[in-house]
Design a protein around this motif. Sequence first.
Motif, PDB file in Angstrom:
ATOM      1  N   GLY A 121     -19.390  61.544 -59.298  1.00  0.00           N
ATOM      2  CA  GLY A 121     -19.943  60.203 -59.141  1.00  0.00           C
ATOM      3  C   GLY A 121     -20.605  59.688 -60.406  1.00  0.00           C
ATOM      4  N   ILE A 122     -20.623  58.365 -60.539  1.00  0.00           N
ATOM      5  CA  ILE A 122     -21.184  57.738 -61.742  1.00  0.00           C
ATOM      6  C   ILE A 122     -22.120  56.602 -61.347  1.00  0.00           C
ATOM      7  N   VAL A 123     -23.283  56.570 -61.951  1.00  0.00           N
ATOM      8  CA  VAL A 123     -24.220  55.467 -61.738  1.00  0.00           C
ATOM      9  C   VAL A 123     -23.966  54.437 -62.825  1.00  0.00           C
ATOM     10  N   VAL A 124     -23.784  53.174 -62.417  1.00  0.00           N
ATOM     11  CA  VAL A 124     -23.591  52.096 -63.389  1.00  0.00           C
ATOM     12  C   VAL A 124     -24.769  51.134 -63.242  1.00  0.00           C
ATOM     13  N   ILE A 125     -25.509  50.963 -64.315  1.00  0.00           N
ATOM     14  CA  ILE A 125     -26.702  50.122 -64.255  1.00  0.00           C
ATOM     15  C   ILE A 125     -26.504  48.841 -65.063  1.00  0.00           C
ATOM     16  N   ARG A 134     -35.172  57.269 -58.549  1.00  0.00           N
ATOM     17  CA  ARG A 134     -35.287  58.544 -57.829  1.00  0.00           C
ATOM     18  C   ARG A 134     -34.987  58.344 -56.345  1.00  0.00           C
ATOM     19  N   GLN A 135     -35.562  57.278 -55.788  1.00  0.00           N
ATOM     20  CA  GLN A 135     -35.352  56.966 -54.361  1.00  0.00           C
ATOM     21  C   GLN A 135     -33.891  56.720 -54.024  1.00  0.00           C
ATOM     22  N   LEU A 136     -33.157  56.196 -54.999  1.00  0.00           N
ATOM     23  CA  LEU A 136     -31.737  55.911 -54.787  1.00  0.00           C
ATOM     24  C   LEU A 136     -30.870  57.164 -54.915  1.00  0.00           C
ATOM     25  N   GLY A 137     -31.483  58.267 -55.306  1.00  0.00           N
ATOM     26  CA  GLY A 137     -30.734  59.515 -55.432  1.00  0.00           C
ATOM     27  C   GLY A 137     -30.025  59.671 -56.767  1.00  0.00           C
ATOM     28  N   VAL A 138     -30.460  58.885 -57.757  1.00  0.00           N
ATOM     29  CA  VAL A 138     -29.802  58.905 -59.075  1.00  0.00           C
ATOM     30  C   VAL A 138     -29.857  60.298 -59.719  1.00  0.00           C
ATOM     31  N   ALA A 139     -30.918  61.045 -59.420  1.00  0.00           N
ATOM     32  CA  ALA A 139     -31.088  62.368 -60.032  1.00  0.00           C
ATOM     33  C   ALA A 139     -29.971  63.339 -59.660  1.00  0.00           C
ATOM     34  N   SER A 140     -29.261  63.059 -58.579  1.00  0.00           N
ATOM     35  CA  SER A 140     -28.210  63.993 -58.173  1.00  0.00           C
ATOM     36  C   SER A 140     -26.853  63.657 -58.806  1.00  0.00           C
ATOM     37  N   LEU A 187     -35.912  51.496 -71.658  1.00  0.00           N
ATOM     38  CA  LEU A 187     -36.745  52.046 -70.578  1.00  0.00           C
ATOM     39  C   LEU A 187     -35.885  52.666 -69.480  1.00  0.00           C
ATOM     40  N   THR A 188     -34.694  52.107 -69.271  1.00  0.00           N
ATOM     41  CA  THR A 188     -33.783  52.669 -68.268  1.00  0.00           C
ATOM     42  C   THR A 188     -33.263  54.026 -68.721  1.00  0.00           C
ATOM     43  N   VAL A 189     -32.886  54.126 -69.998  1.00  0.00           N
ATOM     44  CA  VAL A 189     -32.434  55.428 -70.517  1.00  0.00           C
ATOM     45  C   VAL A 189     -33.559  56.455 -70.380  1.00  0.00           C
ATOM     46  N   LEU A 190     -34.769  56.037 -70.721  1.00  0.00           N
ATOM     47  CA  LEU A 190     -35.928  56.926 -70.611  1.00  0.00           C
ATOM     48  C   LEU A 190     -36.108  57.429 -69.173  1.00  0.00           C
ATOM     49  N   ALA A 191     -35.972  56.533 -68.215  1.00  0.00           N
ATOM     50  CA  ALA A 191     -36.107  56.916 -66.800  1.00  0.00           C
ATOM     51  C   ALA A 191     -35.018  57.923 -66.412  1.00  0.00           C
ATOM     52  N   LEU A 192     -33.804  57.711 -66.903  1.00  0.00           N
ATOM     53  CA  LEU A 192     -32.697  58.630 -66.584  1.00  0.00           C
ATOM     54  C   LEU A 192     -32.941  60.001 -67.214  1.00  0.00           C
ATOM     55  N   VAL A 193     -33.507  60.002 -68.422  1.00  0.00           N
ATOM     56  CA  VAL A 193     -33.846  61.262 -69.093  1.00  0.00           C
ATOM     57  C   VAL A 193     -34.901  62.004 -68.268  1.00  0.00           C
ATOM     58  N   GLU A 194     -35.923  61.266 -67.835  1.00  0.00           N
ATOM     59  CA  GLU A 194     -36.999  61.859 -67.024  1.00  0.00           C
ATOM     60  C   GLU A 194     -36.447  62.460 -65.731  1.00  0.00           C
ATOM     61  N   LEU A 195     -35.427  61.808 -65.165  1.00  0.00           N
ATOM     62  CA  LEU A 195     -34.817  62.294 -63.917  1.00  0.00           C
ATOM     63  C   LEU A 195     -33.880  63.475 -64.169  1.00  0.00           C
ATOM     64  N   VAL A 219     -30.794  63.366 -65.639  1.00  0.00           N
ATOM     65  CA  VAL A 219     -29.349  63.089 -65.532  1.00  0.00           C
ATOM     66  C   VAL A 219     -28.661  63.713 -66.758  1.00  0.00           C
ATOM     67  N   PRO A 220     -27.683  64.601 -66.531  1.00  0.00           N
ATOM     68  CA  PRO A 220     -27.123  65.385 -67.636  1.00  0.00           C
ATOM     69  C   PRO A 220     -26.304  64.614 -68.660  1.00  0.00           C
ATOM     70  N   GLN A 221     -25.669  63.521 -68.235  1.00  0.00           N
ATOM     71  CA  GLN A 221     -24.821  62.801 -69.189  1.00  0.00           C
ATOM     72  C   GLN A 221     -25.134  61.307 -69.116  1.00  0.00           C
ATOM     73  N   ILE A 222     -25.835  60.821 -70.132  1.00  0.00           N
ATOM     74  CA  ILE A 222     -26.259  59.423 -70.139  1.00  0.00           C
ATOM     75  C   ILE A 222     -25.494  58.657 -71.217  1.00  0.00           C
ATOM     76  N   TRP A 223     -24.801  57.616 -70.772  1.00  0.00           N
ATOM     77  CA  TRP A 223     -24.080  56.734 -71.688  1.00  0.00           C
ATOM     78  C   TRP A 223     -24.878  55.439 -71.756  1.00  0.00           C
ATOM     79  N   ALA A 224     -25.006  54.872 -72.954  1.00  0.00           N
ATOM     80  CA  ALA A 224     -25.761  53.634 -73.051  1.00  0.00           C
ATOM     81  C   ALA A 224     -25.103  52.657 -74.004  1.00  0.00           C
ATOM     82  N   ARG A 225     -25.181  51.391 -73.627  1.00  0.00           N
ATOM     83  CA  ARG A 225     -24.573  50.318 -74.413  1.00  0.00           C
ATOM     84  C   ARG A 225     -25.579  49.793 -75.432  1.00  0.00           C
TER      85      ARG A 225
END
Length: 144
Positions: free
Chosen positions: A8-12, A64-70, A87-95, A97-103
């Motif tokens: 699965g992939i989270v798209v923000i 976290r509530q949305l289950g993004v950490a999984s 700030l979104t990348v930072l939140a994903l790092v804190e959670l 998430v092993p592979q973060i792509w950013a535009r």
Amino acid sequence: ARRSDGGGIVVIGLGRFGCHLAASLTRMDREVLAVDRNPAQVQRFSDKIDRVVQADSTEEGALRQLGVASFARAVVAIGASVEASVLTVLALVELGVPQIWARATSQKHAKILSSVGAHHVIFPEAETGDRVAHLIVSRLLDFV
Ligand code: ATP
């Protein structure tokens, strides 16, 4: 059936880039969780993407509530607001998430994204411009 094996992939951010990315991943049969803070965008894509939710992605607790950490992968498709993207990348790092792509929209933006922990930085406009330039030149050669 959608994959539930970590594919699965989270798209923000469902702007012009993010909505195509999310739709394309959906067509590739990936489980997609799409997040946008704008209710109108969420409404617009609710029947095209499996899970589209309204949330401010700069809020770690909301993600976290949305289950993004999984999820194993997340793409931050926000472009215009450097602050929201960082700030979104930072939140994903804190959670964790092993592979973060950013535009990124500039080289400085890219540097900040990498330094806060983005694993892959992409430049959709620059990359498309390059690709189209090569396409045009190769077509020109076809007719020489
Ligand atoms: P594009 O070129 O892809 O259309 P853009 O740069 O014109 O993008 P942006 O302002 O980057 O537009 O916004 C892209 C999407 O990201 C919008 O739908 C916006 O609502 C969403 N977005 C921006 N900030 C946040 C945030 N903090 N949380 C969630 N979504 C956000």
